[in-house]
Scaffold this active site. Structure first.
Site, mmCIF file in Angstrom:
data_model
loop_
_atom_site.group_PDB
_atom_site.id
_atom_site.type_symbol
_atom_site.label_atom_id
_atom_site.label_comp_id
_atom_site.label_asym_id
_atom_site.label_seq_id
_atom_site.Cartn_x
_atom_site.Cartn_y
_atom_site.Cartn_z
ATOM 1 C CB SER A 151 -11.889 -2.864 -1.838
ATOM 2 O OG SER A 151 -11.706 -4.229 -1.568
ATOM 3 C CG ASP A 325 -18.649 -5.960 -4.952
ATOM 4 O OD1 ASP A 325 -18.171 -7.097 -4.818
ATOM 5 O OD2 ASP A 325 -18.194 -4.953 -4.370
ATOM 6 C CG HIS A 358 -14.657 -5.967 -5.204
ATOM 7 N ND1 HIS A 358 -15.382 -5.253 -4.267
ATOM 8 C CD2 HIS A 358 -13.356 -5.879 -4.816
ATOM 9 C CE1 HIS A 358 -14.556 -4.762 -3.356
ATOM 10 N NE2 HIS A 358 -13.330 -5.110 -3.669
#
Length: 389
Positions: A151, A325, A358
């Site tokens: 991320s 995601d 995610h």
């Protein structure tokens, strides 16, 4: 696979001012960090782990007398784990502006004798990387075997490959993106507005009032958390199940309360996550980090051309994305891969079909862990070959 066991954080103080991309500077700052494993004689087995929004330097292991204090990537880093600390010397660093020990808005500004609060300068991903490089200098590490992150951590890893191309041999970018979409920026702004409009925020100087803008933090976390989960994952975990509501056998319908309280399990879950977050995270830190997310766009200085932005890179790359995601979709990872291939870089790409959205980069999906493990096996084999030569 074993546990690292008990770990102890360290602090590194820097007196020399750090010049930030905004033109501001910050001096007399401290970075918190943890290390796992043993640094070899030629200091070539170091791995830097960059953290995401609400994480910290505490990547793996536990703290003494705190059995539930496992690091945020404890399933990834440790003896016999994908990032094997029997082989690698792993470093986790807490970024500037954080609320987990590194200098941030809660700390005292030497110029005023009061907490920085809203006066803490805005930061960018590149500023964090510059500070991490200074820490690496202090630790005597000229080149990392790998820099990795998921991320926001993946953005930092990518920035390392651009800013310090000769200081890492491998760059591992997981569930990340070369820049935020307009939708992502919109979600971040809604979350920030929840904090900024909380009466207890007091323009960022709420420390002086002995209050915390909990409602704002709570809503910000709820908004963010929705984007970390996939629709399928939410449906499987919660569906439309009611909380503490019995199914009426004769009426054939659920017994709703018919008010604005918590009826559904998903509502209860989000409020729990929001409440928990508001107890440990700093509001000013949240604002700083989400804005740094928004600013990240290495291609901007190259007319939007990501290929040109990555032309200075020298590392080999592992890029991983997850099919569900939608925050940082696989399409964004493919943009990175295509730009690297255009620059004739060595790239391994894995797109994992996982239902968790995610958040999948934090979970122990067997295929995902297998990809990372195999890649680190390759890094180790290369290191052994280098040493033999």
């Amino acid at each position: 696979m074993g546990s690292i066991g008990t770990v102890t954080p360290s602090a590194m103080h820097f007196a020399e001012p750090l010049r930030l991309q905004s033109g501001a500077q910050i001096g007399d700052y401290t970075l918190m960090y943890e290390t796992y494993g043993t640094l070899n004689a030629d200091r070539s087995n170091a791995v830097l782990v960059c953290h995401a929004l609400n994480a910290s330097h505490h990547v793996a292991g536990t703290y003494a007398h705190e059995p539930k204090s496992a690091g945020w990537w404890d399933n990834m880093v440790g003896p016999g784990k994908p990032v094997d600390t029997d082989r690698f010397f792993v470093i986790g660093v807490n970024n500037l502006g954080s609320c987990f020990g590194s200098t941030g808005p809660m700390h005292v500004n030497p110029a005023t004798g009061k907490p920085y609060g809203a006066a803490f300068p805005l930061l960018t991903v590149e500023d964090w990387v510059a500070a991490q490089a200074l820490l690496a200098d202090r630790l005597g590490i000229e080149q990392f075997a790998a820099v990795m992150g998921g991320s926001l951590g993946g953005m930092q890893a990518l920035s390392w490959s651009i800013m310090f191309p000769h200081r890492l041999r491998h760059c591992i970018v997981i569930a990340s993106t070369p820049k935020l979409s307009a939708q992502n920026i919109a979600f971040n702004d809604v979350a920030r507005q929840a904090i900024l409009t909380d009466p207890d925020y007091h323009g960022g100087d709420f420390y002086e009032y002995k209050v915390v803008p909990k409602n704002g933090l709570k809503v910000a976390r709820m908004v963010g958390h929705i984007t970390y989960l996939s629709n399928d994952d939410m449906a499987e975990k919660f569906g439309r199940r009611l909380r503490n509501a019995a199914e009426s056998r004769d009426a054939g319908r659920s017994e709703y309360k018919f008010d604005f309280g918590v009826d559904f399990e998903i509502e209860s879950y989000l409020r729990y996550q929001g409440d928990k977050f508001s107890e440990y995270f700093d509001a000013n830190t949240y604002l700083l980090i989400t804005k740094a997310l928004d600013y990240f766009d290495p291609a901007r200085e190259h007319g939007g051309d990501l290929t040109r932005a990555l032309a200075t890179t020298r590392a080999q790359f592992l890029v991983v994305s997850f099919s569900t995601d939608w925050r940082f979709s696989p399409e964004r990872s493919r943009e990175i891969v295509e730009a690297l291939i255009s620059n004739r870089r060595k790239v391994t790409y894995a797109e994992i079909d996982a239902p968790h959205g995610h958040d999948a980069f934090l979970l122990e999906d067997e295929r995902y862990m297998g990809v990372v493990r195999a890649y680190y096996d390759r890094i180790w084999e290369e290191a052994v070959a280098r040493e033999a030569a």
